[in-house]
Design a protein around this motif. Structure first.
Motif, PDB file in Angstrom:
ATOM      1  N   LYS A   1       0.823  -1.214   0.000  1.00 16.83           N
ATOM      2  CA  LYS A   1       0.000   0.000   0.000  1.00 16.83           C
ATOM      3  C   LYS A   1       0.858   1.264   0.000  1.00 16.83           C
ATOM      4  O   LYS A   1       0.567   2.219  -0.734  1.00 16.83           O
ATOM      5  N   MET A   2       1.912   1.279   0.831  1.00 14.84           N
ATOM      6  CA  MET A   2       2.698   2.501   0.996  1.00 14.84           C
ATOM      7  C   MET A   2       3.488   2.888  -0.253  1.00 14.84           C
ATOM      8  O   MET A   2       3.859   4.050  -0.418  1.00 14.84           O
ATOM      9  N   ILE A   3       3.735   1.955  -1.135  1.00 17.51           N
ATOM     10  CA  ILE A   3       4.487   2.290  -2.346  1.00 17.51           C
ATOM     11  C   ILE A   3       3.717   3.295  -3.208  1.00 17.51           C
ATOM     12  O   ILE A   3       4.292   4.030  -4.004  1.00 17.51           O
ATOM     13  N   TYR A   4       2.383   3.342  -3.004  1.00 14.29           N
ATOM     14  CA  TYR A   4       1.551   4.271  -3.777  1.00 14.29           C
ATOM     15  C   TYR A   4       1.274   5.574  -3.022  1.00 14.29           C
ATOM     16  O   TYR A   4       0.473   6.384  -3.470  1.00 14.29           O
ATOM     17  N   TYR A   5       1.943   5.750  -1.882  1.00 16.91           N
ATOM     18  CA  TYR A   5       1.679   6.952  -1.073  1.00 16.91           C
ATOM     19  C   TYR A   5       1.812   8.256  -1.870  1.00 16.91           C
ATOM     20  O   TYR A   5       0.925   9.116  -1.788  1.00 16.91           O
ATOM     21  N   PRO A   6       2.875   8.466  -2.652  1.00 22.72           N
ATOM     22  CA  PRO A   6       2.979   9.723  -3.403  1.00 22.72           C
ATOM     23  C   PRO A   6       1.800   9.959  -4.342  1.00 22.72           C
ATOM     24  O   PRO A   6       1.303  11.086  -4.470  1.00 22.72           O
ATOM     25  N   MET A   7       1.311   8.898  -4.994  1.00 23.38           N
ATOM     26  CA  MET A   7       0.181   9.039  -5.914  1.00 23.38           C
ATOM     27  C   MET A   7      -1.121   9.305  -5.154  1.00 23.38           C
ATOM     28  O   MET A   7      -1.990  10.041  -5.621  1.00 23.38           O
ATOM     29  N   ILE A   8      -1.243   8.673  -3.986  1.00 23.19           N
ATOM     30  CA  ILE A   8      -2.440   8.893  -3.166  1.00 23.19           C
ATOM     31  C   ILE A   8      -2.501  10.344  -2.699  1.00 23.19           C
ATOM     32  O   ILE A   8      -3.542  11.011  -2.794  1.00 23.19           O
ATOM     33  N   VAL A   9      -1.379  10.854  -2.212  1.00 26.67           N
ATOM     34  CA  VAL A   9      -1.330  12.235  -1.718  1.00 26.67           C
ATOM     35  C   VAL A   9      -1.595  13.235  -2.843  1.00 26.67           C
ATOM     36  O   VAL A   9      -2.171  14.304  -2.614  1.00 26.67           O
ATOM     37  N   SER A  10      -1.190  12.877  -4.052  1.00 25.86           N
ATOM     38  CA  SER A  10      -1.393  13.795  -5.182  1.00 25.86           C
ATOM     39  C   SER A  10      -2.873  14.028  -5.478  1.00 25.86           C
ATOM     40  O   SER A  10      -3.243  15.005  -6.135  1.00 25.86           O
TER      41      SER A  10
ATOM     42  N   LEU B   1      -5.198   2.972   5.072  1.00 26.89           N
ATOM     43  CA  LEU B   1      -4.768   1.998   4.072  1.00 26.89           C
ATOM     44  C   LEU B   1      -4.992   0.560   4.524  1.00 26.89           C
ATOM     45  O   LEU B   1      -4.459  -0.373   3.931  1.00 26.89           O
ATOM     46  N   GLU B   2      -5.809   0.392   5.572  1.00 26.21           N
ATOM     47  CA  GLU B   2      -6.014  -0.965   6.087  1.00 26.21           C
ATOM     48  C   GLU B   2      -6.818  -1.809   5.111  1.00 26.21           C
ATOM     49  O   GLU B   2      -6.402  -2.894   4.713  1.00 26.21           O
ATOM     50  N   VAL B   3      -8.006  -1.332   4.748  1.00 30.31           N
ATOM     51  CA  VAL B   3      -8.863  -2.009   3.784  1.00 30.31           C
ATOM     52  C   VAL B   3      -9.250  -0.976   2.742  1.00 30.31           C
ATOM     53  O   VAL B   3      -9.978  -0.035   3.046  1.00 30.31           O
ATOM     54  N   GLY B   4      -8.755  -1.122   1.535  1.00 28.19           N
ATOM     55  CA  GLY B   4      -8.995  -0.079   0.551  1.00 28.19           C
ATOM     56  C   GLY B   4      -8.147   1.132   0.888  1.00 28.19           C
ATOM     57  O   GLY B   4      -7.153   1.047   1.613  1.00 28.19           O
ATOM     58  N   SER B   5      -8.552   2.306   0.388  1.00 35.61           N
ATOM     59  CA  SER B   5      -7.840   3.551   0.680  1.00 35.61           C
ATOM     60  C   SER B   5      -8.864   4.659   0.898  1.00 35.61           C
ATOM     61  O   SER B   5      -9.656   4.954  -0.009  1.00 35.61           O
ATOM     62  N   TYR B   6      -8.817   5.255   2.103  1.00 32.01           N
ATOM     63  CA  TYR B   6      -9.788   6.305   2.449  1.00 32.01           C
ATOM     64  C   TYR B   6      -9.066   7.465   3.114  1.00 32.01           C
ATOM     65  O   TYR B   6      -8.022   7.292   3.743  1.00 32.01           O
ATOM     66  N   PHE B   7      -9.644   8.640   2.987  1.00 29.31           N
ATOM     67  CA  PHE B   7      -9.072   9.836   3.613  1.00 29.31           C
ATOM     68  C   PHE B   7     -10.140  10.519   4.455  1.00 29.31           C
ATOM     69  O   PHE B   7     -11.249  10.782   3.995  1.00 29.31           O
ATOM     70  N   LYS B   8      -9.780  10.841   5.700  1.00 29.22           N
ATOM     71  CA  LYS B   8     -10.687  11.530   6.609  1.00 29.22           C
ATOM     72  C   LYS B   8      -9.986  12.778   7.131  1.00 29.22           C
ATOM     73  O   LYS B   8      -9.014  12.683   7.891  1.00 29.22           O
ATOM     74  N   PRO B   9     -10.451  13.985   6.742  1.00 27.13           N
ATOM     75  CA  PRO B   9      -9.841  15.226   7.240  1.00 27.13           C
ATOM     76  C   PRO B   9      -9.981  15.336   8.759  1.00 27.13           C
ATOM     77  O   PRO B   9     -10.945  14.839   9.343  1.00 27.13           O
ATOM     78  N   TYR B  10      -9.038  15.993   9.402  1.00 23.52           N
ATOM     79  CA  TYR B  10      -9.085  16.140  10.853  1.00 23.52           C
ATOM     80  C   TYR B  10     -10.315  16.927  11.310  1.00 23.52           C
ATOM     81  O   TYR B  10     -10.893  16.645  12.357  1.00 23.52           O
ATOM     82  N   ASP B  11     -10.711  17.918  10.535  1.00 28.33           N
ATOM     83  CA  ASP B  11     -11.805  18.802  10.953  1.00 28.33           C
ATOM     84  C   ASP B  11     -13.126  18.444  10.301  1.00 28.33           C
ATOM     85  O   ASP B  11     -14.005  19.289  10.130  1.00 28.33           O
ATOM     86  N   SER B  12     -13.299  17.189   9.884  1.00 27.47           N
ATOM     87  CA  SER B  12     -14.547  16.784   9.260  1.00 27.47           C
ATOM     88  C   SER B  12     -14.832  15.324   9.552  1.00 27.47           C
ATOM     89  O   SER B  12     -13.927  14.523   9.775  1.00 27.47           O
TER      90      SER B  12
END
Length: 261
Positions: free
Chosen positions: A216-225, A237-248
């Motif tokens: 999973k981590m090898i794709y970190y730069p692409m995920i952040v982009s 990155l546990e199951v799939g890939s999801y992003f949760k903002p700190y303030d939401s």
């Protein structure tokens, strides 16, 4: 009459006498050369030239020269012929810091020790001290002084399965990604004994499992982009890939890159 014939043939073929003389001379030269070689060998063995005068060590960064020499068992003043290269290499390779060793004799009286050390991939935090951790999971006993290199700092890890798996995963990742990690916490869950929490140098937090960490981590730069650099949060990155903002409370699914064939 037979004897007369033999004498007559020898007289008619003088080359035969010359050939015999050459063979005799060659044997004499061989015997004399062999004698001098034996004399030289005996003189060498009994002279200071056959004693180890200098031990050269190269390739070491994690292990001091004096420690490598002591581990090898080779000492200055010993006979050069007492050095058993293969056994000495095995002694050195028993050190967790050394991956491979090569021992050779450089005549007349030098020993060369070349080592290839394990790779330092992280630091383990114990109180206020940081201890280097190698790619084979070995934790060095000596704490570092000053500011260490830009490598991840590990918390709550100890020698064992989780640390070994983390080091194996980090070893598979590009250097740029490893250096982008600030801290890694071992945070096991009831559902995942290999759960880890990462804090990145770019301000993001990553929740992952060591089971699929390197994949999973090898794709970190692409995920952040795909994310807004001004909005920080947790990348799951546990199951799939999801992003949760700190303030939401909203969770954004991140498109996983297609693995290249």
């Amino acid at each position: 009459m037979d004897e007369g014939k033999i004498i007559s043939i020898e007289e008619r073929i003088p080359k035969l006498k010359k050939l015999r003389k050459r063979k005799t001379n060659r044997r004499l030269i061989f015997i004399i050369s062999l004698f001098f070689l034996i004399v030289l060998a005996v003189a060498y063995f009994q002279s200071p030239l056959s004693k180890i005068a200098f031990i050269q060590v190269e390739g070491n960064a994690l292990t001091p020269k004096a420690e490598i020499i002591a581990k090898s068992g080779v000492q200055e003043g010993d006979s050069i012929w007492k050095v058993e290269a293969k056994q000495t290499e095995k002694k050195l390779e028993s050190d967790p810091k050394i991956h491979q060793a090569d021992v050779s004799i450089v005549f007349p009286n030098r020993v060369k020790i070349s080592v290839k050390e394990q790779q330092k991939l992280a630091y383990l935090a114990k109180g206020k001290k940081l201890f280097p951790v190698l790619n084979n999971g070995a934790i060095l006993r000596e704490a570092v002084d000053g500011t260490p290199e830009q490598l991840p700092v590990l918390y709550d890890f100890k020698a064992g399965r989780a640390l070994d798996q983390l080091m194996s995963s980090l070893e598979q990742l590009p250097v740029e990604i490893v250096n982008s990690i600030s801290e890694i916490y071992y945070a096991p869950k009831k559902t995942d004994s290999l759960h880890v929490q990462l804090f990145m140098n770019d301000g993001y937090e990553v929740s992952a499992t060591l089971k699929t960490f390197s994949e999973k981590m090898i794709y970190y730069p692409m995920i952040v982009s795909q994310l807004d650099p001004n909005i920080k949060g947790i990348i799951d990155l546990e199951v799939g890939s999801y992003f949760k903002p700190y303030d939401s409370e909203k969770v954004k699914a991140i498109e996983e890159p297609t693995p290249q064939q």
